[in-house]
Design an enzyme around this catalytic site. Structure first.
Site, PDB file in Angstrom:
ATOM      1  N   ASN A 118       0.857  -1.197   0.000  1.00 13.31           N
ATOM      2  CA  ASN A 118       0.000   0.000   0.000  1.00 13.31           C
ATOM      3  C   ASN A 118       0.890   1.243   0.000  1.00 13.31           C
ATOM      4  O   ASN A 118       2.118   1.137  -0.035  1.00 13.31           O
ATOM      5  CB  ASN A 118      -0.934  -0.026   1.213  1.00 13.31           C
ATOM      6  CG  ASN A 118      -0.139  -0.093   2.504  1.00 13.31           C
ATOM      7  OD1 ASN A 118       0.598   0.814   2.851  1.00 13.31           O
ATOM      8  ND2 ASN A 118      -0.278  -1.214   3.223  1.00 13.31           N
ATOM      9  N   ASP A 137      -3.971  -6.564   5.170  1.00  9.57           N
ATOM     10  CA  ASP A 137      -4.955  -7.448   5.791  1.00  9.57           C
ATOM     11  C   ASP A 137      -4.920  -8.843   5.165  1.00  9.57           C
ATOM     12  O   ASP A 137      -5.312  -9.825   5.796  1.00  9.57           O
ATOM     13  CB  ASP A 137      -6.361  -6.850   5.646  1.00  9.57           C
ATOM     14  CG  ASP A 137      -6.543  -5.656   6.580  1.00  9.57           C
ATOM     15  OD1 ASP A 137      -6.023  -5.717   7.712  1.00  9.57           O
ATOM     16  OD2 ASP A 137      -7.174  -4.661   6.163  1.00  9.57           O
ATOM     17  N   ILE A 168      -2.204  -7.899  14.150  1.00  8.79           N
ATOM     18  CA  ILE A 168      -1.152  -7.782  15.177  1.00  8.79           C
ATOM     19  C   ILE A 168      -1.662  -6.987  16.382  1.00  8.79           C
ATOM     20  O   ILE A 168      -1.486  -7.386  17.537  1.00  8.79           O
ATOM     21  CB  ILE A 168       0.095  -7.093  14.577  1.00  8.79           C
ATOM     22  CG1 ILE A 168       0.564  -7.829  13.321  1.00  8.79           C
ATOM     23  CG2 ILE A 168       1.223  -7.017  15.607  1.00  8.79           C
ATOM     24  CD1 ILE A 168       1.591  -7.074  12.491  1.00  8.79           C
ATOM     25  N   PHE A 192      -4.307   2.944  15.052  1.00  4.80           N
ATOM     26  CA  PHE A 192      -4.621   3.965  14.052  1.00  4.80           C
ATOM     27  C   PHE A 192      -5.746   3.413  13.184  1.00  4.80           C
ATOM     28  O   PHE A 192      -5.814   2.202  12.948  1.00  4.80           O
ATOM     29  CB  PHE A 192      -3.397   4.294  13.190  1.00  4.80           C
ATOM     30  CG  PHE A 192      -2.523   5.370  13.796  1.00  4.80           C
ATOM     31  CD1 PHE A 192      -1.894   5.174  15.016  1.00  4.80           C
ATOM     32  CD2 PHE A 192      -2.333   6.580  13.140  1.00  4.80           C
ATOM     33  CE1 PHE A 192      -1.105   6.158  15.587  1.00  4.80           C
ATOM     34  CE2 PHE A 192      -1.540   7.582  13.695  1.00  4.80           C
ATOM     35  CZ  PHE A 192      -0.924   7.373  14.918  1.00  4.80           C
ATOM     36  N   LYS A 234     -13.431   0.329  15.819  1.00  5.68           N
ATOM     37  CA  LYS A 234     -12.136  -0.371  15.976  1.00  5.68           C
ATOM     38  C   LYS A 234     -11.655  -0.285  17.425  1.00  5.68           C
ATOM     39  O   LYS A 234     -11.122  -1.243  17.981  1.00  5.68           O
ATOM     40  CB  LYS A 234     -11.086   0.251  15.042  1.00  5.68           C
ATOM     41  CG  LYS A 234     -11.153  -0.351  13.649  1.00  5.68           C
ATOM     42  CD  LYS A 234     -10.154   0.235  12.682  1.00  5.68           C
ATOM     43  CE  LYS A 234     -10.451  -0.317  11.292  1.00  5.68           C
ATOM     44  NZ  LYS A 234      -9.924   0.436  10.195  1.00  5.68           N
ATOM     45  N   LYS A 293     -11.402  -3.882  19.335  1.00  8.35           N
ATOM     46  CA  LYS A 293     -10.063  -4.392  19.651  1.00  8.35           C
ATOM     47  C   LYS A 293      -9.671  -4.112  21.104  1.00  8.35           C
ATOM     48  O   LYS A 293      -8.605  -4.509  21.543  1.00  8.35           O
ATOM     49  CB  LYS A 293      -9.016  -3.775  18.709  1.00  8.35           C
ATOM     50  CG  LYS A 293      -9.210  -4.169  17.232  1.00  8.35           C
ATOM     51  CD  LYS A 293      -8.005  -3.813  16.369  1.00  8.35           C
ATOM     52  CE  LYS A 293      -8.344  -3.944  14.899  1.00  8.35           C
ATOM     53  NZ  LYS A 293      -7.197  -3.809  13.999  1.00  8.35           N
TER      54      LYS A 293
HETATM   55  O1  PMT Z   1       2.835   6.089   6.545  1.00 10.32           O
HETATM   56  P1  PMT Z   1       2.215   7.401   6.146  1.00 10.32           P
HETATM   57  O2  PMT Z   1       2.344   7.673   4.656  1.00 10.32           O
HETATM   58  O3  PMT Z   1       2.708   8.547   6.982  1.00 10.32           O
HETATM   59  O4  PMT Z   1       0.644   7.304   6.397  1.00 10.32           O
HETATM   60  C1  PMT Z   1       0.176   7.204   7.711  1.00 10.32           C
HETATM   61  C2  PMT Z   1      -0.956   6.171   7.853  1.00 10.32           C
HETATM   62  C3  PMT Z   1      -2.171   6.643   7.080  1.00 10.32           C
HETATM   63  C4  PMT Z   1      -0.506   4.802   7.347  1.00 10.32           C
HETATM   64  C5  PMT Z   1      -1.256   6.077   9.386  1.00 10.32           C
HETATM   65  O5  PMT Z   1      -1.600   7.343   9.882  1.00 10.32           O
HETATM   66  C6  PMT Z   1      -2.357   5.086   9.686  1.00 10.32           C
HETATM   67  O6  PMT Z   1      -3.544   5.386   9.670  1.00 10.32           O
HETATM   68  N1  PMT Z   1      -1.968   3.819   9.994  1.00 10.32           N
HETATM   69  C7  PMT Z   1      -2.874   2.683  10.165  1.00 10.32           C
HETATM   70  C8  PMT Z   1      -3.168   2.080   8.826  1.00 10.32           C
HETATM   71  C9  PMT Z   1      -4.104   0.878   8.917  1.00 10.32           C
HETATM   72  O7  PMT Z   1      -3.687  -0.188   8.596  1.00 10.32           O
HETATM   73  O8  PMT Z   1      -5.286   1.127   9.394  1.00 10.32           O
HETATM   74  P2  PMT Z   1      -6.453   0.000   9.577  1.00 10.32           P
HETATM   75  O9  PMT Z   1      -7.638   0.820   9.878  1.00 10.32           O
HETATM   76  O10 PMT Z   1      -6.464  -0.907   8.404  1.00 10.32           O
HETATM   77  O11 PMT Z   1      -5.968  -0.829  10.820  1.00 10.32           O
HETATM   78  C10 PMT Z   1      -6.373  -0.519  12.154  1.00 10.32           C
HETATM   79  C11 PMT Z   1      -5.236  -0.773  13.132  1.00 10.32           C
HETATM   80  O12 PMT Z   1      -4.916  -2.166  13.158  1.00 10.32           O
HETATM   81  C12 PMT Z   1      -3.965  -0.060  12.779  1.00 10.32           C
HETATM   82  O13 PMT Z   1      -3.400   0.405  13.993  1.00 10.32           O
HETATM   83  C13 PMT Z   1      -3.097  -1.129  12.159  1.00 10.32           C
HETATM   84  O14 PMT Z   1      -1.694  -0.892  12.411  1.00 10.32           O
HETATM   85  C14 PMT Z   1      -3.555  -2.390  12.879  1.00 10.32           C
HETATM   86  N2  PMT Z   1      -3.475  -3.614  12.068  1.00 10.32           N
HETATM   87  C15 PMT Z   1      -4.188  -3.719  10.918  1.00 10.32           C
HETATM   88  C16 PMT Z   1      -4.145  -4.905  10.201  1.00 10.32           C
HETATM   89  C17 PMT Z   1      -3.356  -5.972  10.679  1.00 10.32           C
HETATM   90  N3  PMT Z   1      -3.305  -7.122  10.018  1.00 10.32           N
HETATM   91  N4  PMT Z   1      -2.677  -5.849  11.809  1.00 10.32           N
HETATM   92  C18 PMT Z   1      -2.710  -4.685  12.515  1.00 10.32           C
HETATM   93  O15 PMT Z   1      -2.059  -4.565  13.564  1.00 10.32           O
END
Ligand code: PMT
Length: 413
Positions: free
Chosen positions: A218, A287, A315, A331, A345, A349
């Site tokens: 991504n 994901d 994770i 995030f 979320k 979580k």
């Molecule tokens: O890296 P940059 O260009 O500065 O951009 C920043 C960002 C947009 C990536 C950052 O600010 C951000 O939002 N990061 C989280 C991205 C994300 O995967 O969001 P999500 O809504 O899909 O996931 C929710 C949370 O679960 C996140 O904290 C993620 O780290 C975590 N996660 C998600 C999937 C996975 N398999 N394991 C995880 O731990």
């Protein structure tokens, strides 16, 4: 949080720094240092030794700092003839960059034979030096004795760096770059709310391989996660940063662990998370990953190719479900319905805090607009450089954990 022209947090804003410049080739870099410090809002009084004045003239420093430059202990511009005491009175730091072997020796012995040495002796403020000299001079036992003496006297010794030297040799002795000196100054002046705490941060994208040359990934640049790791480190935390593939330098003082895939990130996080007070999951973890990784490059053939994907482990959810979980910051990167999805979320979580952002405003950009979601509701932060946003998050976490003494911050104590 107050902003300044450089986009950095305002820890240098309004600081009074006395900058000693001694006689080394790196004196030319001190001009750039003054420019950066002034841009960050610091007031810089330059003191040139006779050796320093051989390399760069007072006029250069006067033009860059916008203030008089001092060379002579008998300078008559100080009405009381007390330049050797007055200049550091009320200063926040005496910084000597570059600091020659000779200057180190004179500071270590407490000599007072020029204006800078006298100021070093008469000061009440902290002192830092950035050594710059030939590698053999640096490695000489006398210089190492002086370094130890200075450290024992409470002087911060920043550097030197290794690399090519003006004399044509290679080794330790180069002055650290002005950019790094500014980063060290910011860390020096930052509030140490997280001193004694360990923080684990993930950042960047993951690469999920399809074959030896192709990956699913991504557009995360890692900037947000790196800014958060840096802000926690500047706030005194011991920070470990588990990073997906990005092209960013490691923030000062941060321990970095490089990984590629989501599964590698999971293993690196679960191995390290015990003992960490805070886990901040900023990484954009894929994901899904391809169900099969072809050992050979997939050849072009049929008009359509269907990929089968399998779920990657979550994770953050796994860490939050540990028997003794750290304080978890998730995030949420959404393209719509930020409030609803981010809050969901947080609850699903079991997270202490979710930082919500819209992907179109966040990914790959230098700035970000975030909303913090916790048990008390939603708190929008102003749009700002990611470094500033990171400090907004760090301050909120410090407040939530009761690490900020608000009375001290207001100046009541
Ligand atoms: O890296 P940059 O260009 O500065 O951009 C920043 C960002 C947009 C990536 C950052 O600010 C951000 O939002 N990061 C989280 C991205 C994300 O995967 O969001 P999500 O809504 O899909 O996931 C929710 C949370 O679960 C996140 O904290 C993620 O780290 C975590 N996660 C998600 C999937 C996975 N398999 N394991 C995880 O731990």
């Amino acid at each position: 949080m107050e902003r300044n022209e450089s986009g950095a947090p305002p820890f240098l804003f309004g600081r009074r720094i006395v900058l000693g410049v001694t006689g080394g080739v790196a004196a030319y870099k001190a001009a750039e240092l003054v420019r950066r410090l002034v841009k960050a809002g610091a007031q810089v009084d330059v003191v040139l030794t006779p050796g320093g004045a051989h390399f760069v003239t007072p006029t250069t420093f006067q033009a860059l700092s916008g203030r008089p430059v001092w060379c002579d202990p008998w300078d008559e511009r100080r009405a009381n003839a007390m330049a050797h005491i007055d200049l550091t009175r009320g200063a926040d730091l005496l910084l000597v960059a570059p600091c020659t072997a000779d200057a180190m020796a004179r500071f270590a012995q407490g000599q007072a034979d020029d204006l800078l040495a006298t100021l070093a002796l008469a000061r009440a403020c902290p002192m830092a030096v950035a050594p710059a000299m030939n590698r053999q001079m640096w490695l000489h036992p006398a210089t190492q004795r002086n370094r130890e003496r200075l450290v024992a006297d409470g002087v911060l010794v920043w550097g030197p760096a290794e690399g090519e030297q003006a004399c044509g040799e290679t080794g330790p002795g180069r002055m650290i770059e002005p950019e790094e000196i500014v980063a060290r100054l910011e860390a020096f002046f930052a509030p140490k709310w997280f001193s004694g705490h360990a923080v684990l941060v993930t950042a960047g994208p993951t690469y999920e391989p399809l074959d030896p040359v192709r990956v699913l990934t991504n557009l995360s640049s890692g900037k947000m996660g790196y800014a958060l790791a840096q802000a926690f480190a500047q706030a005194g935390a011991a920070v470990t940063l588990v990073s997906g593939p990005v092209s960013l330098p490691t923030p000062l003082g941060v321990t970095r662990v490089d990984v590629t895939t989501a599964e590698q990130m999971r293993a690196a996080v679960l191995e390290r998370v015990p003992g960490h007070r805070i886990f901040a999951s900023v990484a954009a973890v894929a994901d899904y990953r391809p169900a099969r990784v072809s050992p050979q490059k997939i050849k072009k053939g049929a008009e359509r190719l269907t990929l089968e994907l399998v779920r990657n482990p979550d994770i953050l959810a796994e860490v939050a479900a540990l028997p003794e979980p750290p304080w978890c910051i998730g995030f949420a990167a959404e393209s719509e319905n930020l409030d609803e999805y981010a809050e969901r979320k947080r609850r699903e979580k079991g997270l202490q805090l979710v930082v919500g952002n819209l992907v179109q405003e966040a990914m790959g950009r230098d700035e970000n607009t975030v909303v913090l979601y916790d048990e008390n509701g939603r708190i929008p932060l102003p749009t700002a450089d990611k470094v500033q946003v990171a400090w907004g998050i760090v301050r909120h976490v410090a407040q939530r954990l009761g690490l900020i003494d608000t009375a001290v911050e207001r100046g009541d104590l």
